[in-house]
Design an enzyme around this catalytic site. Sequence first.
Site, short mmCIF file in Angstrom:
data_model
loop_
_atom_site.label_atom_id
_atom_site.label_comp_id
_atom_site.label_asym_id
_atom_site.label_seq_id
_atom_site.Cartn_x
_atom_site.Cartn_y
_atom_site.Cartn_z
N ARG A 1 0.81 -1.23 0.00
CA ARG A 1 0.00 0.00 0.00
C ARG A 1 0.84 1.27 0.00
NH1 ARG A 1 -4.31 -1.14 4.61
NH2 ARG A 1 -2.33 -1.53 5.61
N LYS B 1 2.25 -19.08 4.90
CA LYS B 1 1.53 -19.52 6.07
C LYS B 1 1.38 -18.34 7.03
CE LYS B 1 3.68 -20.15 9.67
NZ LYS B 1 4.64 -19.10 10.08
N HIS C 1 8.40 -22.93 4.56
CA HIS C 1 9.81 -22.84 4.19
C HIS C 1 10.66 -23.91 4.86
CE1 HIS C 1 10.24 -20.40 7.88
NE2 HIS C 1 11.53 -20.64 7.82
N LYS D 1 14.38 -26.47 3.68
CA LYS D 1 15.66 -26.55 4.40
C LYS D 1 16.38 -27.82 3.99
CE LYS D 1 14.28 -23.76 8.36
NZ LYS D 1 15.17 -22.63 8.53
N GLU E 1 14.03 -20.68 19.33
CA GLU E 1 14.51 -19.38 18.83
C GLU E 1 14.94 -18.51 20.01
OE1 GLU E 1 12.25 -17.89 15.21
OE2 GLU E 1 10.67 -18.79 16.41
N ASP F 1 1.64 -20.54 14.70
CA ASP F 1 2.76 -19.96 13.96
C ASP F 1 3.79 -21.02 13.56
OD1 ASP F 1 4.28 -17.64 13.01
OD2 ASP F 1 5.67 -18.06 14.65
N HIS G 1 5.17 -25.84 10.34
CA HIS G 1 6.56 -26.29 10.22
C HIS G 1 6.81 -27.61 10.94
CE1 HIS G 1 7.18 -22.43 8.56
NE2 HIS G 1 7.44 -21.77 9.67
N LYS H 1 9.82 -18.97 21.59
CA LYS H 1 10.61 -17.74 21.41
C LYS H 1 11.37 -17.51 22.72
CE LYS H 1 8.37 -16.30 17.57
NZ LYS H 1 9.03 -16.43 16.28
C1 BG6 Z 1 8.15 -18.31 10.58
C2 BG6 Z 1 7.45 -17.87 11.82
O1 BG6 Z 1 7.30 -19.08 9.78
O2 BG6 Z 1 9.29 -19.09 10.91
C3 BG6 Z 1 8.39 -17.08 12.71
O3 BG6 Z 1 6.33 -17.07 11.49
C4 BG6 Z 1 9.67 -17.85 12.97
O4 BG6 Z 1 7.77 -16.73 13.93
C5 BG6 Z 1 10.26 -18.37 11.67
O5 BG6 Z 1 10.58 -16.99 13.62
C6 BG6 Z 1 11.41 -19.31 11.93
O6 BG6 Z 1 12.05 -19.62 10.73
P1 BG6 Z 1 13.57 -20.05 10.71
O7 BG6 Z 1 13.84 -20.46 9.30
O8 BG6 Z 1 14.37 -18.86 11.14
O9 BG6 Z 1 13.69 -21.18 11.69
#
Ligand code: BG6
Length: 488
Positions: free
Chosen positions: A51, A146, A176, A180, A214, A233, A238, A337
């Site tokens: 936007r 996602k 994603h 990996k 993380e 999330d 994942h 987190k």
């Molecule tokens: C994302 C999440 O899909 O994956 C994030 O929304 C997360 O919250 C991230 O931090 C982690 O990805 P990676 O590749 O850094 O492990």
Amino acid sequence: MTASQAQVEAFDLVIFGGTGDLAIRKLLPALFHRFVDGQIPAGSRIIGVARESLDDDGYRSSLRTALHEAGGTKAKVDAFLKQVGYRPLDARKDEGWDAFAALIGEQSEHVRVFYLSTSPELFVDICARLGHHGLNHGKSRVVLEKPIGRDLASANQINDAVGRVFAESQTFRIDHYLGKETVQNLLALRFGNALFEPLWNAEHIDHVQITVAETLGVGHRGAYYDRAGALRDMLQNHMLQLLCMVAMEPPSSLAPDAVRDEKLKVLRSLKAIDETNAAQVTVRGQYRAGASEGQSVPGYLDELAGGKSNTETFVALKAEIQNWRWAGVPFYLRTGKRLPSRVSEIVVVFKPVPHSIFGASAGPLAQNRLVLRLQPDEGVKLWLTIKHPGPGGLRLRHVPLDMSFAEAFGVQQPDAYERLLLDVVRGNPTLFMRRDEVEAAWRWADPILAAWSASGEAPRPYTAGSWGPSAAVALIERDGRTWSEDGE
Ligand code: BG6
């Protein structure tokens, strides 16, 4: 593996949400790396859409820092940015769409990729407009980031709306984690070696652990994250995908549906977690102020403008797969987190030997473990028992056969998005989620969310920089097991 490295033809890639965090930190740098490797042919166009009222040059400048941080020299970044443009558009307003359609229409022979890196609420509007403006020619593809919805009902709504414009074969639901290297290596390891598959079952495997930890907090993503939480999330997508790759039956080939059919069967075999058992097999937590990587950091609530929330930033649970191969083998999953280190790994723990021939002086006999490290340094470790060298009696040691992919192959692994973006351009959906997979994952996750909300309990607090609430340790220790630490 699934897609050849064959050159692709010039293509157009439009990123909706082009000024967002994901586009700037991940997608554009990934495309840049592919450009440097000569995989983005001349004539291809990458168009950011959002936007904000920017022009091409304004957008290009906003990308420079990220591209330099991704290792780009000025000359390479300049060359790449010549292929990048920008169009301001609002998915909910007509303005600008005709001109956008005309721009895209200029290269009618190009493969067109529409990457929706926006909040899922906008997917419906964007697809409707793409359809309305006739932008789905035969070679168009849509990529959905996602989370797809926030439960089964909203995922269905989105999938139906996307399906009114794009066929399932044109729809690429990205996770994603599937891009990996280690995740794809699981396929090679499991199905390219005769060694593991005969042992890959309840008879020989004691349990499996999957950890995605993380160190970062939610930072400026609070508005999104607070509506999602760790289960939506990370776990629903994942981590379930990782679980599927570990647990699925051997597919007959790497054909997209062969792999996805097997993953789907796993998702459908997951034992339900609902009000009757959620309190025993799930733990959710929320970080409080603490320390991360030597710095004091605020708690989750302090980071949120509103200051009140029951959203979980940590979840640990015990999943079970109800089929012949996995009956009675727990899969312990945890993600959070602000944990002490950034580490993602899958640990497959084998059963102990049935009888020890060694006396007490040899030391304890540890169970074999296969550790697949997704990050920080991708690789594989197989923990074995051997004799400590030299005289002094037979003393047993547990040591790893340790292979770091970077050391073994002398190359840095590409970011997951690099492979996946080009898989979309090539039209290879093997590493993307099919609609029924997403639905099956929500069907399993929804009752967990419902049970949590019915319990009315707040997530358990944990100090930033710790491994989550102590209840997560108790979850696995109750079963006489422990979380793996430091790749052991
Ligand atoms: C994302 C999440 O899909 O994956 C994030 O929304 C997360 O919250 C991230 O931090 C982690 O990805 P990676 O590749 O850094 O492990």
